[in-house]
Scaffold this motif. Structure first.
Motif, short mmCIF file in Angstrom:
data_model
loop_
_atom_site.label_atom_id
_atom_site.label_comp_id
_atom_site.label_asym_id
_atom_site.label_seq_id
_atom_site.Cartn_x
_atom_site.Cartn_y
_atom_site.Cartn_z
N VAL A 175 27.42 -26.46 73.96
CA VAL A 175 26.21 -25.77 73.51
C VAL A 175 24.98 -26.51 74.03
O VAL A 175 24.04 -25.89 74.56
N ILE A 212 22.20 -24.95 76.64
CA ILE A 212 20.76 -24.86 76.35
C ILE A 212 19.97 -25.58 77.42
O ILE A 212 18.96 -25.07 77.92
N ASP A 228 19.89 -23.40 80.55
CA ASP A 228 19.60 -21.99 80.36
C ASP A 228 18.53 -21.54 81.36
O ASP A 228 17.53 -22.23 81.55
N ARG A 251 17.17 -10.83 82.71
CA ARG A 251 17.42 -9.90 81.60
C ARG A 251 18.70 -9.06 81.72
O ARG A 251 18.79 -7.96 81.19
N THR A 291 22.03 -15.31 79.07
CA THR A 291 21.90 -16.30 78.00
C THR A 291 22.91 -16.12 76.87
O THR A 291 23.65 -17.06 76.56
N PRO A 292 23.00 -14.95 76.24
CA PRO A 292 23.98 -14.84 75.14
C PRO A 292 25.42 -15.04 75.61
O PRO A 292 26.24 -15.60 74.88
N MET A 299 26.00 -18.73 75.85
CA MET A 299 26.12 -19.34 74.52
C MET A 299 27.49 -19.05 73.90
O MET A 299 28.10 -19.90 73.28
N TYR A 300 27.95 -17.81 74.09
CA TYR A 300 29.26 -17.45 73.53
C TYR A 300 30.37 -18.30 74.15
O TYR A 300 31.21 -18.86 73.45
N LEU A 316 29.93 -21.99 72.86
CA LEU A 316 30.15 -22.21 71.43
C LEU A 316 31.57 -21.89 71.00
O LEU A 316 32.18 -22.61 70.21
N MET A 317 32.14 -20.81 71.53
CA MET A 317 33.46 -20.39 71.07
C MET A 317 34.58 -21.00 71.90
O MET A 317 35.69 -21.16 71.41
N SER A 346 30.36 -5.88 75.92
CA SER A 346 29.77 -6.83 74.99
C SER A 346 29.92 -8.25 75.52
O SER A 346 30.69 -8.50 76.46
N VAL A 347 29.19 -9.21 74.93
CA VAL A 347 29.36 -10.61 75.34
C VAL A 347 30.80 -11.06 75.15
O VAL A 347 31.32 -11.84 75.95
N GLU A 348 31.47 -10.55 74.12
CA GLU A 348 32.86 -10.92 73.89
C GLU A 348 33.74 -10.43 75.04
O GLU A 348 34.60 -11.16 75.54
N MET A 370 32.74 -9.60 78.14
CA MET A 370 32.40 -10.30 79.38
C MET A 370 32.98 -11.71 79.37
O MET A 370 33.52 -12.18 80.38
#
Lengths: 268, 268
Positions: A125, A129, A132, A152, A156-157, A160-161, A164-165, A250-252, A254
């Motif tokens: 994480v 950051i 980023d 855009r 970024t999300p 992070m996913y 973090l996961m 979704s981010v999941e 991707m």
């Protein structure tokens, strides 16, 4: 319909699996209630009473249960409410398969658990950051993945996913006009193309997202987004960089595809 | 033991619930393999074959299955390998309870799903990054939660988790010597104490974490961390700010507690 997620830990497993099942009934309005960290038979008795009262309400509730402690679970299973127990039967099945008895200790998975893996996620994480949006290229060699895309597109999300996961070290780097014009990766990451992963989206969607920030700008125009996306695609093709379309994923989703590409890609 | 997570979607539910069960057997080495996005009976036949081959290996595998499409699922259930099916029985149970038949469409939960909720999560990630470590107080009034703590107590990953997984707008703000000396919240957030949530850890743990960044510094000394943590605690008590100890809790556990406190706290 009232829905209870009851767990002796965070309830994350109960919610994840329970919501996956409920998602099969998109027309039904569910009122969700989480009861986490339920550890004692006394607390269980109170919750059982609460569930029994809910049974007398206008709509009968449904209960998703992930309680590992047998005594606590037995108390809860005494409710009149219908319970979907994600532990008992399945755990017995695994015990039989392994020829082992589990120790029924709650809170294993979503606790700190494997400390090395946990610490790696926390470090990832920080790395995400720091890296980023191309903010830094310090130690970028440590990146497992470098997400690239026009501004855009969802870098970024997704970064992070993955961090973090999954504890993946992810940098994300914007592609800008200069890159689109000369058709190359930005110089700072040009040597790392084998770790790059691209995002695309539709010109219309990108134009909408950008328009929220800068309405009526050239930056947000469909002409501009169309040009940037087609040039980005050309860069991905030129370097053989895998990519995914973020407009329908979704981010999941991707993240799952990106992780798959890491396993499939030959080690450099 | 080989473990397969097989899904017609990302496999997140299968992994989350499956790993929660496997975590009950901490001494067993599991080799995990994820097979996501399995959508056709033809792919299912190939995977069934792969599972049957695994059955002839030295250790029999176990399979966790979250496949919603009945035809695809039937093919997979034809394997000789033991399968824990998180969908069939449970889904039938919910259908009976609702008096409704589900539409068996895969990929509902971990797709974009509820677009408003999804977009809120993405916006929350942006907000969390903008408001990481007190970097900005722009629009801090939009924060649902302001995480406060001495440096290196775990504010950042907890903020990211709450933002990304729950769409909570989280700012995080460091407490520094000046705050500890005068015993007050930093001025910029002093009016928002009812949205603050504190983190603490143990002086020893904090000293270790800081020592990784600046070994042998005053910043990393146990004297300093002890002083900061006891003063932070005093600030939390003075303002009635709830707090949690991050030394023994994961970001998932802390996030669950923080979400609970949001529900429990009276609206301002």
């Amino acid at each position: 319909m009232p829905v209870y997620f009851i767990s002796d830990s965070t309830g994350i497993s109960a919610e994840t699996m329970g919501n996956a099942l409920l998602a099969q009934f998109p027309t039904v309005p569910f009122e969700r209630r989480l009861i986490p960290f339920l550890r004692t038979t006394r607390e269980a008795e109170e919750v059982r009473e609460q569930l029994n009262q809910a049974m007398d309400g206008p709509v009968e509730p449904i209960v998703f249960l992930t309680v590992v402690d047998e005594e606590v679970r037995e108390v809860l299973l005494g409710t009149r409410a219908p319970v979907i127990d994600f532990v008992s039967g399945h755990l017995a099945r695994i015990e039989a398969q392994l020829g082992l008895s589990s120790d029924h200790a709650p809170a294993r998975l979503h606790g700190v658990g494997d400390v090395r893996r946990y610490n790696r996620r926390m470090q990832a994480v920080e790395f995400a950051i720091e890296h980023d949006d191309g903010q830094s290229v310090r130690a970028i060699q440590r990146a497992d993945v470098i997400l690239i895309a026009p501004s855009r597109c969802g870098k970024t999300p997704t970064s992070m996913y993955l961090a973090l996961m999954h504890g993946v070290f992810v940098a994300n780097y914007p592609l800008v006009d200069e890159d689109f014009e000369n058709g190359n990766l930005p110089q700072t990451i040009a040597d790392l193309s084998d770790r790059c992963f691209g995002l695309l989206t539709s010109p219309k969607r990108l134009s909408e997202v950008r328009g929220e920030r800068r309405p009526d700008s050239r930056y947000a125009s469909v002409d501009q987004t169309h040009w940037e996306l087609s040039r980005a695609r050309r860069i991905y093709d030129y370097y053989g960089i895998p990519f995914v379309d973020s407009s329908s994923k979704s981010v999941e989703e991707m993240s799952t595809l990106i992780l798959q590409s890491l396993t499939d890609r030959p080690a450099p």
